[in-house]
Design a protein around this motif. Structure first.
Motif, short mmCIF file in Angstrom:
data_model
loop_
_atom_site.label_atom_id
_atom_site.label_comp_id
_atom_site.label_asym_id
_atom_site.label_seq_id
_atom_site.Cartn_x
_atom_site.Cartn_y
_atom_site.Cartn_z
N UNK A 146 30.38 25.84 -8.65
CA UNK A 146 30.78 24.43 -8.75
C UNK A 146 31.29 23.86 -7.41
N UNK A 147 30.76 24.39 -6.31
CA UNK A 147 31.12 23.86 -4.99
C UNK A 147 32.57 24.07 -4.62
N UNK A 148 33.19 25.14 -5.14
CA UNK A 148 34.63 25.35 -4.98
C UNK A 148 35.11 25.25 -3.54
N UNK A 149 34.46 25.90 -2.63
CA UNK A 149 34.90 25.89 -1.23
C UNK A 149 34.62 24.53 -0.58
N UNK A 150 33.48 23.95 -0.88
CA UNK A 150 33.15 22.63 -0.33
C UNK A 150 34.19 21.60 -0.76
N UNK A 151 34.55 21.64 -2.04
CA UNK A 151 35.51 20.67 -2.57
C UNK A 151 36.91 20.90 -2.00
N UNK A 152 37.33 22.15 -1.94
CA UNK A 152 38.66 22.48 -1.42
C UNK A 152 38.84 22.02 0.02
N UNK A 177 13.66 26.91 0.39
CA UNK A 177 14.17 27.22 -0.95
C UNK A 177 15.64 26.82 -1.06
N UNK A 178 16.44 27.18 -0.05
CA UNK A 178 17.87 26.84 -0.10
C UNK A 178 18.11 25.34 -0.02
N UNK A 179 17.31 24.64 0.77
CA UNK A 179 17.45 23.18 0.86
C UNK A 179 17.21 22.55 -0.52
N UNK A 180 16.21 23.06 -1.24
CA UNK A 180 15.97 22.55 -2.60
C UNK A 180 17.15 22.83 -3.52
N UNK A 181 17.76 24.02 -3.38
CA UNK A 181 18.94 24.35 -4.19
C UNK A 181 20.11 23.43 -3.83
N UNK A 182 20.25 23.12 -2.55
CA UNK A 182 21.31 22.20 -2.12
C UNK A 182 21.06 20.79 -2.66
N UNK A 183 19.81 20.35 -2.65
CA UNK A 183 19.49 19.03 -3.21
C UNK A 183 19.79 18.99 -4.70
N UNK A 184 19.51 20.10 -5.39
CA UNK A 184 19.86 20.20 -6.82
C UNK A 184 21.38 20.13 -7.00
N UNK A 185 22.12 20.76 -6.09
CA UNK A 185 23.59 20.72 -6.15
C UNK A 185 24.10 19.29 -5.95
N UNK A 186 23.45 18.54 -5.07
CA UNK A 186 23.81 17.13 -4.86
C UNK A 186 23.54 16.35 -6.14
N UNK A 187 22.37 16.54 -6.71
CA UNK A 187 21.99 15.82 -7.94
C UNK A 187 22.89 16.18 -9.12
N UNK A 188 23.43 17.40 -9.12
CA UNK A 188 24.32 17.84 -10.20
C UNK A 188 25.77 17.43 -9.95
N UNK A 189 26.04 16.82 -8.80
CA UNK A 189 27.41 16.40 -8.48
C UNK A 189 28.29 17.50 -7.92
N UNK A 190 27.70 18.65 -7.63
CA UNK A 190 28.46 19.79 -7.08
C UNK A 190 28.78 19.55 -5.61
N UNK A 191 27.86 18.91 -4.91
CA UNK A 191 27.99 18.65 -3.49
C UNK A 191 27.88 17.15 -3.27
N UNK A 192 28.94 16.56 -2.68
CA UNK A 192 28.97 15.10 -2.54
C UNK A 192 28.98 14.69 -1.08
#
Length: 192
Positions: A146-152, A177-192
């Motif tokens: 859930x983006x714990x370190x990014x959010x902290x 592959x990782x860029x796609x996972x990061x884009x998914x994290x953005x779309x899921x609200x994990x990474x803002x």
């Protein structure tokens, strides 16, 4: 016998990596990862992904780099990659790495110090791949945590993408592959 004693003293000293905590939590755990776990994780990751390196790599050299790349954290501590390192931090880490490796018998430290400097410079195929792999577990920790370190630490999506795009220098396929996972994290609200 004296050389064996020096090596054993080194082995005891590096146990302290188990008490240097990083800024991310292993997937599914509530505690922070220690540097020894990180070293193991990146080495195994490198072995599994070696066929995706942009250039042919000597996986033994890559693993050696990954095993020693964080030794300087004994003296410098762990710095979150998104904060960047000051010249003072880099000097402290270099001095700490030298201090530890110089515990080894005469001449034994030379190879490892060269590998550490090569890793830091990131200019060879082996070091570019090693540096790319070094970024993988922390990204997966955040994506699956859930983006714990990014959010902290208030890390923005722009910062995550800009810092980690250098993965492509070691493996374009892995970065894709990782860029796609990061884009998914953005779309899921994990990474803002």
């Amino acid at each position: 016998m004296e050389d064996i004693e020096k090596i054993l003293n080194f082995v005891v000293e590096i146990e302290k990596l188990k008490d240097i905590y990083r800024k991310t939590k292993p997937v599914g755990l509530e505690r922070f990862e220690n540097s020894a776990e990180h070293s193991w994780h990146v080495c195994l990751t490198a072995l599994m992904l070696k066929d995706y390196a942009n250039d042919e790599v000597d996986i033994n050299r890559v693993v050696k780099m990954l095993l020693i790349h964080d030794l300087g954290e004994f003296d410098a501590g762990d710095t979150i990659v998104y904060a960047g390192q000051t010249d003072e931090d880099k000097a402290k880490e270099a001095a700490g790495t030298s201090r530890l490796l110089n515990m080894l018998p005469d001449g034994m430290a030379d190879e490892f110090l060269e590998l550490w400097h090569e890793f830091e410079a990131g200019e060879t195929a082996d070091s570019r791949f090693a540096k790319a792999i070094d970024r993988v577990p922390p990204l997966l920790h955040n994506i699956h945590g859930d983006g714990h370190s990014w959010k902290t630490h208030g890390v923005t999506k722009e910062k995550v993408f800009s810092v980690n795009q250098r993965i492509s220098l070691g493996s374009k396929e892995l970065w894709s592959v990782l860029r796609n996972k990061l884009e998914d994290a953005v779309n899921a609200g994990i990474l803002k």
